[in-house]
Design a protein around this motif. Structure first.
Motif, PDB file in Angstrom:
ATOM      1  N   PHE A  90      62.811  36.209 103.204  1.00  0.00           N
ATOM      2  CA  PHE A  90      63.458  36.035 101.912  1.00  0.00           C
ATOM      3  C   PHE A  90      64.864  35.538 102.206  1.00  0.00           C
ATOM      4  O   PHE A  90      65.569  36.127 103.039  1.00  0.00           O
ATOM      5  CB  PHE A  90      63.555  37.362 101.145  1.00  0.00           C
ATOM      6  N   LEU A  91      65.286  34.468 101.531  1.00  0.00           N
ATOM      7  CA  LEU A  91      66.630  33.920 101.708  1.00  0.00           C
ATOM      8  C   LEU A  91      67.314  33.789 100.355  1.00  0.00           C
ATOM      9  O   LEU A  91      66.673  33.430  99.374  1.00  0.00           O
ATOM     10  CB  LEU A  91      66.581  32.510 102.316  1.00  0.00           C
ATOM     11  N   SER A  92      68.619  34.017 100.334  1.00  0.00           N
ATOM     12  CA  SER A  92      69.395  33.655  99.162  1.00  0.00           C
ATOM     13  C   SER A  92      69.610  32.139  99.212  1.00  0.00           C
ATOM     14  O   SER A  92      69.354  31.499 100.243  1.00  0.00           O
ATOM     15  CB  SER A  92      70.747  34.375  99.172  1.00  0.00           C
ATOM     16  N   LEU A  93      70.093  31.562  98.136  1.00  0.00           N
ATOM     17  CA  LEU A  93      70.311  30.119  98.089  1.00  0.00           C
ATOM     18  C   LEU A  93      71.311  29.674  99.155  1.00  0.00           C
ATOM     19  O   LEU A  93      71.214  28.560  99.678  1.00  0.00           O
ATOM     20  CB  LEU A  93      70.783  29.695  96.699  1.00  0.00           C
ATOM     21  N   ASP A  94      72.246  30.541  99.535  1.00  0.00           N
ATOM     22  CA  ASP A  94      73.205  30.191 100.588  1.00  0.00           C
ATOM     23  C   ASP A  94      72.710  30.582 101.982  1.00  0.00           C
ATOM     24  O   ASP A  94      73.471  30.609 102.942  1.00  0.00           O
ATOM     25  CB  ASP A  94      74.597  30.776 100.309  1.00  0.00           C
ATOM     26  N   GLY A  95      71.428  30.853 102.124  1.00  0.00           N
ATOM     27  CA  GLY A  95      70.811  31.039 103.434  1.00  0.00           C
ATOM     28  C   GLY A  95      70.871  32.429 104.016  1.00  0.00           C
ATOM     29  O   GLY A  95      70.455  32.643 105.156  1.00  0.00           O
TER      30      GLY A  95
END
Length: 181
Positions: A12-17
């Motif tokens: 799982f990643l946030s949009l900023d990686g």
């Protein structure tokens, strides 16, 4: 000759990686996200974990009822990259003897299903750098975490090919990449 095993990282990643502590930024859940996770683990018959992930997960997953991952991770053989003995006992777990890269190369040459990487950011980076990761299956959450360890920072240039991508009803981007070696 049977096909070679693949090393597959699921994150799982946030949009900023950011991949660290996804429970802090994971928003919403839907059947498509759930099905994607099920497809990921259905092909894996062994998991490689870093020491920190092992220590955290050994205290959580053995008593968890979060399915299907709890049943999968508790029953699956787990190899742990560590230089010290494992303190917490967790079924089907053992430390990796010797060099991590050599161990994974050897494991890939043996018959079996996919080799999973979950939650172990620095271990995944090391195996990406060594050219041993074959696929990344990412769930990108439409949130900017702002802080935390990013999965793909500090790596050399690596080319990827998109195998599949889709959006879920809650706005998650499910994307599967093949690492081009």
């Amino acid at each position: 000759m049977p096909p070679a095993r693949k090393v597959v990282g699921g994150y799982f990643l946030s949009l900023d990686g950011v991949a660290e502590a996804p429970d802090q930024f994971l928003s919403g859940w839907d059947d498509e996200t759930d099905a994607s996770g099920k497809r990921l683990i259905e092909t894996q018959d062994v998991v490689i974990l870093g020491r920190r992930t092992y220590d955290e997960w050994a205290g959580f997953w053995p008593t968890s009822d979060i399915e299907p991952f709890a049943s999968f991770i508790n029953a699956t053989p787990k190899y742990v990259a560590t230089s010290t003995p494992l303190e917490a006992e967790w079924a089907n777990s053992q430390p990796i003897e010797g060099d991590l890269v050599d161990f994974v190369r050897n494991l890939k040459s043996q018959p079996g299903g996919d080799i999973g990487l979950h939650g172990s950011i620095s271990l995944t980076r090391a195996l990406l750098t060594a050219g041993l990761v074959d696929e990344l299956r990412l769930t990108v959450i439409p949130t900017i975490a702002g802080t935390g360890q990013q999965l793909l920072s500090g790596l050399p240039a690596i080319r990827l090919q998109t195998l599949h991508s889709t959006n879920t009803p809650t706005g998650h981007l499910l994307v599967n990449y093949r690492v081009i070696h």
